[in-house]
Design an enzyme around this catalytic site. Structure first.
Site, PDB file in Angstrom:
ATOM      1  N   TYR A   1      49.003  46.639  23.760  1.00 42.73           N
ATOM      2  CA  TYR A   1      47.566  46.937  23.793  1.00 42.73           C
ATOM      3  C   TYR A   1      47.245  48.098  24.748  1.00 42.73           C
ATOM      4  O   TYR A   1      46.607  49.077  24.377  1.00 42.73           O
ATOM      5  CB  TYR A   1      46.810  45.742  24.380  1.00 42.73           C
ATOM      6  CG  TYR A   1      46.499  44.581  23.487  1.00 42.73           C
ATOM      7  CD1 TYR A   1      45.248  44.433  22.928  1.00 42.73           C
ATOM      8  CD2 TYR A   1      47.437  43.581  23.253  1.00 42.73           C
ATOM      9  CE1 TYR A   1      44.921  43.333  22.159  1.00 42.73           C
ATOM     10  CE2 TYR A   1      47.130  42.471  22.482  1.00 42.73           C
ATOM     11  CZ  TYR A   1      45.865  42.355  21.934  1.00 42.73           C
ATOM     12  OH  TYR A   1      45.551  41.265  21.179  1.00 42.73           O
TER      13      TYR A   1
ATOM     14  N   LYS B   1      37.853  50.579  30.614  1.00 43.79           N
ATOM     15  CA  LYS B   1      38.660  51.151  29.520  1.00 43.79           C
ATOM     16  C   LYS B   1      37.776  51.560  28.346  1.00 43.79           C
ATOM     17  O   LYS B   1      37.870  52.658  27.822  1.00 43.79           O
ATOM     18  CB  LYS B   1      39.716  50.120  29.107  1.00 43.79           C
ATOM     19  CG  LYS B   1      40.619  50.449  27.953  1.00 43.79           C
ATOM     20  CD  LYS B   1      40.080  50.116  26.584  1.00 43.79           C
ATOM     21  CE  LYS B   1      39.531  48.750  26.359  1.00 43.79           C
ATOM     22  NZ  LYS B   1      40.481  47.669  26.235  1.00 43.79           N
TER      23      LYS B   1
ATOM     24  N   HIS C   1      26.986  49.376   0.563  1.00 43.41           N
ATOM     25  CA  HIS C   1      27.462  50.669   0.082  1.00 43.41           C
ATOM     26  C   HIS C   1      26.597  51.805   0.606  1.00 43.41           C
ATOM     27  O   HIS C   1      25.375  51.666   0.611  1.00 43.41           O
ATOM     28  CB  HIS C   1      27.435  50.667  -1.451  1.00 43.41           C
ATOM     29  CG  HIS C   1      28.069  51.878  -2.033  1.00 43.41           C
ATOM     30  ND1 HIS C   1      29.430  52.087  -2.028  1.00 43.41           N
ATOM     31  CD2 HIS C   1      27.516  52.975  -2.617  1.00 43.41           C
ATOM     32  CE1 HIS C   1      29.693  53.251  -2.594  1.00 43.41           C
ATOM     33  NE2 HIS C   1      28.546  53.802  -2.950  1.00 43.41           N
TER      34      HIS C   1
ATOM     35  N   CYS D   1      38.703  42.197  33.670  1.00 45.40           N
ATOM     36  CA  CYS D   1      37.942  42.736  32.539  1.00 45.40           C
ATOM     37  C   CYS D   1      36.850  43.696  33.012  1.00 45.40           C
ATOM     38  O   CYS D   1      36.739  44.814  32.518  1.00 45.40           O
ATOM     39  CB  CYS D   1      37.328  41.600  31.721  1.00 45.40           C
ATOM     40  SG  CYS D   1      36.334  42.216  30.361  1.00 45.40           S
TER      41      CYS D   1
ATOM     42  N   GLU E   1      32.938  47.467   2.946  1.00 45.71           N
ATOM     43  CA  GLU E   1      32.828  46.901   1.593  1.00 45.71           C
ATOM     44  C   GLU E   1      34.185  46.791   0.919  1.00 45.71           C
ATOM     45  O   GLU E   1      34.361  46.010  -0.014  1.00 45.71           O
ATOM     46  CB  GLU E   1      31.857  47.720   0.732  1.00 45.71           C
ATOM     47  CG  GLU E   1      32.346  49.112   0.389  1.00 45.71           C
ATOM     48  CD  GLU E   1      31.370  49.888  -0.497  1.00 45.71           C
ATOM     49  OE1 GLU E   1      30.785  49.281  -1.406  1.00 45.71           O
ATOM     50  OE2 GLU E   1      31.202  51.103  -0.273  1.00 45.71           O
TER      51      GLU E   1
ATOM     52  N   GLU F   1      46.046  51.998  23.910  1.00 49.09           N
ATOM     53  CA  GLU F   1      44.650  52.323  24.231  1.00 49.09           C
ATOM     54  C   GLU F   1      44.577  53.537  25.160  1.00 49.09           C
ATOM     55  O   GLU F   1      43.784  54.460  24.943  1.00 49.09           O
ATOM     56  CB  GLU F   1      43.962  51.113  24.877  1.00 49.09           C
ATOM     57  CG  GLU F   1      43.726  49.998  23.869  1.00 49.09           C
ATOM     58  CD  GLU F   1      42.982  48.787  24.426  1.00 49.09           C
ATOM     59  OE1 GLU F   1      42.409  48.042  23.627  1.00 49.09           O
ATOM     60  OE2 GLU F   1      42.977  48.587  25.657  1.00 49.09           O
TER      61      GLU F   1
ATOM     62  N   CYS G   1      38.913  45.712  30.408  1.00 52.60           N
ATOM     63  CA  CYS G   1      38.148  45.957  29.177  1.00 52.60           C
ATOM     64  C   CYS G   1      36.972  46.920  29.353  1.00 52.60           C
ATOM     65  O   CYS G   1      36.808  47.854  28.566  1.00 52.60           O
ATOM     66  CB  CYS G   1      37.551  44.651  28.634  1.00 52.60           C
ATOM     67  SG  CYS G   1      38.489  43.182  28.956  1.00 52.60           S
TER      68      CYS G   1
HETATM   69  P1  NDP Z   1      51.720  43.742  25.938  1.00 53.05           P
HETATM   70  O1  NDP Z   1      52.431  42.486  26.134  1.00 53.05           O
HETATM   71  O2  NDP Z   1      50.665  43.849  24.878  1.00 53.05           O
HETATM   72  O3  NDP Z   1      52.775  44.911  25.677  1.00 53.05           O
HETATM   73  C1  NDP Z   1      53.815  45.177  26.561  1.00 53.05           C
HETATM   74  C2  NDP Z   1      54.623  46.340  26.027  1.00 53.05           C
HETATM   75  O4  NDP Z   1      55.554  46.736  26.998  1.00 53.05           O
HETATM   76  C3  NDP Z   1      55.402  46.001  24.757  1.00 53.05           C
HETATM   77  O5  NDP Z   1      55.412  47.120  23.918  1.00 53.05           O
HETATM   78  C4  NDP Z   1      56.806  45.712  25.306  1.00 53.05           C
HETATM   79  O6  NDP Z   1      57.828  46.034  24.410  1.00 53.05           O
HETATM   80  C5  NDP Z   1      56.864  46.703  26.441  1.00 53.05           C
HETATM   81  N1  NDP Z   1      57.785  46.323  27.502  1.00 53.05           N
HETATM   82  C6  NDP Z   1      57.852  45.165  28.187  1.00 53.05           C
HETATM   83  N2  NDP Z   1      58.794  45.223  29.148  1.00 53.05           N
HETATM   84  C7  NDP Z   1      59.344  46.461  29.061  1.00 53.05           C
HETATM   85  C8  NDP Z   1      60.359  47.133  29.774  1.00 53.05           C
HETATM   86  N3  NDP Z   1      60.998  46.538  30.764  1.00 53.05           N
HETATM   87  N4  NDP Z   1      60.673  48.398  29.427  1.00 53.05           N
HETATM   88  C9  NDP Z   1      60.023  49.006  28.409  1.00 53.05           C
HETATM   89  N5  NDP Z   1      59.034  48.430  27.698  1.00 53.05           N
HETATM   90  C10 NDP Z   1      58.699  47.161  28.026  1.00 53.05           C
HETATM   91  O7  NDP Z   1      51.151  44.104  27.370  1.00 53.05           O
HETATM   92  P2  NDP Z   1      50.000  45.047  27.878  1.00 53.05           P
HETATM   93  O8  NDP Z   1      50.383  45.365  29.274  1.00 53.05           O
HETATM   94  O9  NDP Z   1      49.740  46.170  26.937  1.00 53.05           O
HETATM   95  O10 NDP Z   1      48.729  44.091  27.854  1.00 53.05           O
HETATM   96  C11 NDP Z   1      48.783  42.825  28.485  1.00 53.05           C
HETATM   97  C12 NDP Z   1      47.854  41.863  27.793  1.00 53.05           C
HETATM   98  O11 NDP Z   1      46.516  42.188  28.118  1.00 53.05           O
HETATM   99  C13 NDP Z   1      47.893  41.904  26.268  1.00 53.05           C
HETATM  100  O12 NDP Z   1      48.908  41.135  25.721  1.00 53.05           O
HETATM  101  C14 NDP Z   1      46.545  41.394  25.914  1.00 53.05           C
HETATM  102  O13 NDP Z   1      46.594  39.997  25.874  1.00 53.05           O
HETATM  103  C15 NDP Z   1      45.663  41.855  27.048  1.00 53.05           C
HETATM  104  N6  NDP Z   1      44.870  43.033  26.675  1.00 53.05           N
HETATM  105  C16 NDP Z   1      43.943  42.933  25.680  1.00 53.05           C
HETATM  106  C17 NDP Z   1      43.196  44.020  25.310  1.00 53.05           C
HETATM  107  C18 NDP Z   1      42.211  43.911  24.199  1.00 53.05           C
HETATM  108  O14 NDP Z   1      41.841  42.804  23.843  1.00 53.05           O
HETATM  109  N7  NDP Z   1      41.769  45.023  23.625  1.00 53.05           N
HETATM  110  C19 NDP Z   1      43.337  45.310  25.972  1.00 53.05           C
HETATM  111  C20 NDP Z   1      44.342  45.316  26.986  1.00 53.05           C
HETATM  112  C21 NDP Z   1      45.070  44.207  27.320  1.00 53.05           C
HETATM  113  P3  NDP Z   1      58.383  44.981  23.318  1.00 53.05           P
HETATM  114  O15 NDP Z   1      57.369  44.949  22.209  1.00 53.05           O
HETATM  115  O16 NDP Z   1      59.674  45.595  22.927  1.00 53.05           O
HETATM  116  O17 NDP Z   1      58.516  43.677  24.046  1.00 53.05           O
END
Ligand code: NDP
Length: 458
Positions: A177, A51, A435, A43, A440, A181, A48
């Site tokens: 996510y 980012k 407002h 983080c 709201e 982002e 976090c």
């Molecule tokens: P996520 O699990 O959120 O998303 C992974 C993405 O990658 C999905 O769209 C998934 O597709 C895709 N994917 C997975 N495997 C493949 C593949 N082999 N080929 C192509 N696409 C693929 O992971 P992130 O890495 O974005 O983030 C990890 C975690 O970190 C999050 O789940 C969250 O918990 C945390 N996080 C939180 C944040 C916040 O609170 N603001 C910010 C950043 C991270 P599909 O949907 O089809 O499975």
């Protein structure tokens, strides 16, 4: 003489490990923590915090563009990526130092090296063994990428935060996510962004209206989202890369970033040998009290099979310290956890999606609005805000709040308290709005969205 060197030995000084260790130290427990990378964890060091600093930096582009409608002379100042990265690094260094000081102020012994569990009461760090009554695994997670030819030419969010220069064109693979982002950051800063997702929509698991609204706004901002697309191989050339899709199409760019999920850091910790059970994704299996399958060994945060969010890791760490060292047994409620995505525009959500609520409660009412926020009128910006409430018809309880639009994380944080308290739609309606604000709208939603069947029959 004490039976063990320490009351607890924590492996990993990220959000969860530091929170647990500091709280335990504050109760006089003898705590040690080891960290093989930098104190602060994902983080603070490469997640976090950096980012969000980049998100703030990117948002100035909107502010400069929007200012013209408010009477400011058109003026887009030059942007210096290297300066933003350097200033971001200075801030991360400052936070890293603060984290170290917080640990030492709490009397926690810090070992800056890799830790490995030898048995249920022994941790080995840099060739020396230490005993502890309890061991806490808080080693976090790392980005995972699919094994395709040329994947070594891809970057992840770790490297994206350290790029020496701003790419002119960037391919981002993934729709979660991190992908959305970073798409927002780079697109706002002027990079041509192509986001490649294997499914039909971004943000799997989120409410469908959030998924649709965000994709629409991102496209409106110039992000190209290619759905149902998979990258088969990546080739590197002197001035960039070419990604070839499984359909044989080639996309060239300066760089390709993978944000395809994260995997728990469970390797080389001695977990197999000591008998700590992992799930199919390699995450440490824990119960609601952060207990692993080995007595005396606990785990919190992204290394576990629970929710992977920093505030959850912190809550789990503190609850464990309260339970073990303050005679105050605590369990973290993993229900109704609000979450935000710092995309552009941002999204935030708390509670159930419409489809999850339908499955669980059957009869629900849905309220939704899409509107152009006041600021966008003079700014000439076509972006709209989407807000949505999901309500249990039988009890009138609000089950879910979802938003895409400016300030969504700030607004949903407050609504999360209302949901935690079991607020009803009537109580939302009885609340006086502020407002003029976007927030709201959440207390003035009157029109129900027609039932899916009724809508289909029209
Ligand atoms: P996520 O699990 O959120 O998303 C992974 C993405 O990658 C999905 O769209 C998934 O597709 C895709 N994917 C997975 N495997 C493949 C593949 N082999 N080929 C192509 N696409 C693929 O992971 P992130 O890495 O974005 O983030 C990890 C975690 O970190 C999050 O789940 C969250 O918990 C945390 N996080 C939180 C944040 C916040 O609170 N603001 C910010 C950043 C991270 P599909 O949907 O089809 O499975």
């Amino acid at each position: 003489m004490a039976k063990y060197d320490y009351d607890m030995f924590t492996i990993g000084a990220g959000s969860g490990g530091v929170a647990a260790s500091r709280r335990a130290g504050s109760y006089g427990a003898r705590i040690a923590i080891c960290e093989e990378s930098r104190v602060g964890g994902t983080c603070v060091i490469r997640g976090c915090v950096p980012k969000k600093l980049l998100v703030h930096g990117a948002q100035f582009a909107d502010a400069f563009a929007d200012s013209v409608g408010f009477g400011w002379a058109p003026h887009m100042p030059a942007f210096d990526w290297a300066k933003l990265i350097a200033n971001k690094d200075t801030e991360i260094d400052r936070l890293n130092a603060i984290y170290k000081k917080l640990l030492s102020d709490a009397g926690v012994a810090l070992f800056e090296a890799h830790g490995r569990i030898i048995d249920a009461h022994t941790v080995e760090v840099a060739g020396k063994r230490y005993t502890a009554a309890n061991i806490l695994i808080a080693t976090g997670s790392h980005p995972t990428v699919p094994a395709i030819p040329g994947i070594e030419h891809a970057i992840t969010s770790n490297e994206a935060l350290q790029l020496p220069s701003l790419p002119r064109k960037l391919i981002i693979v993934g729709g979660g996510y991190i992908a959305v982002e970073f798409a927002g950051i780079f697109a706002s800063l002027g990079t041509e962004v192509v986001e490649v997702i294997r499914g039909d929509d971004l943000l799997g698991g989120f409410d469908d209206d959030v998924r649709v609204a965000l994709a629409m706004e991102m496209r409106g901002r110039g992000v190209e989202i290619r759905t149902r697309t998979n990258i088969a191989r990546i080739d590197k050339y002197p001035h960039g890369i070419t990604a070839t899709t499984t359909q044989g199409e080639e996309i060239s760019a300066d760089a390709i970033m993978y944000a395809t999920g994260r995997r728990p850091n469970t390797r080389n910790l001695g977990l197999d040998e000591v008998g700590v059970q992992l799930d199919a994704n390699g995450a440490v299996v824990v119960d609601e009290g952060s207990r692993t399958t080995v007595e005396g060994i606990y785990a919190v945060g992204d290394v576990t099979n629970m929710l992977n969010l920093t505030p959850v890791a912190i809550a789990e760490g503190r609850a464990l310290a309260e339970t073990l060292f303050n005679d105050n047994p605590m369990i973290v409620d993993h229900e109704t956890v609000p979450t935000a995505i710092f995309s552009q525009p941002p999204c935030a959500t708390v509670g159930l999606t419409e489809s999850a609520a339908r499955k669980k409660y059957g009869a629900i009412d849905v309220y939704r609005t899409r509107f152009k926020p006041m600021k966008n009128l003079l700014a000439g910006r076509d972006e709209r805000t989407m807000m949505k409430l999901v309500v249990d018809r039988a009890s009138d309880r609000v089950l879910g709040c979802h938003m895409v639009g400016a300030d969504a994380p700030e607004i949903i944080q407050g609504l999360a308290i209302a949901l935690k308290c079991g607020a009803t739609k009537t109580q939302f309606d009885q609340t006086i709005g502020i407002h003029p604000s976007a927030a709201e709208e959440f207390v003035t939603l009157r029109e129900k969205v027609p039932e899916p069947k009724a809508a289909a029959a029209e």
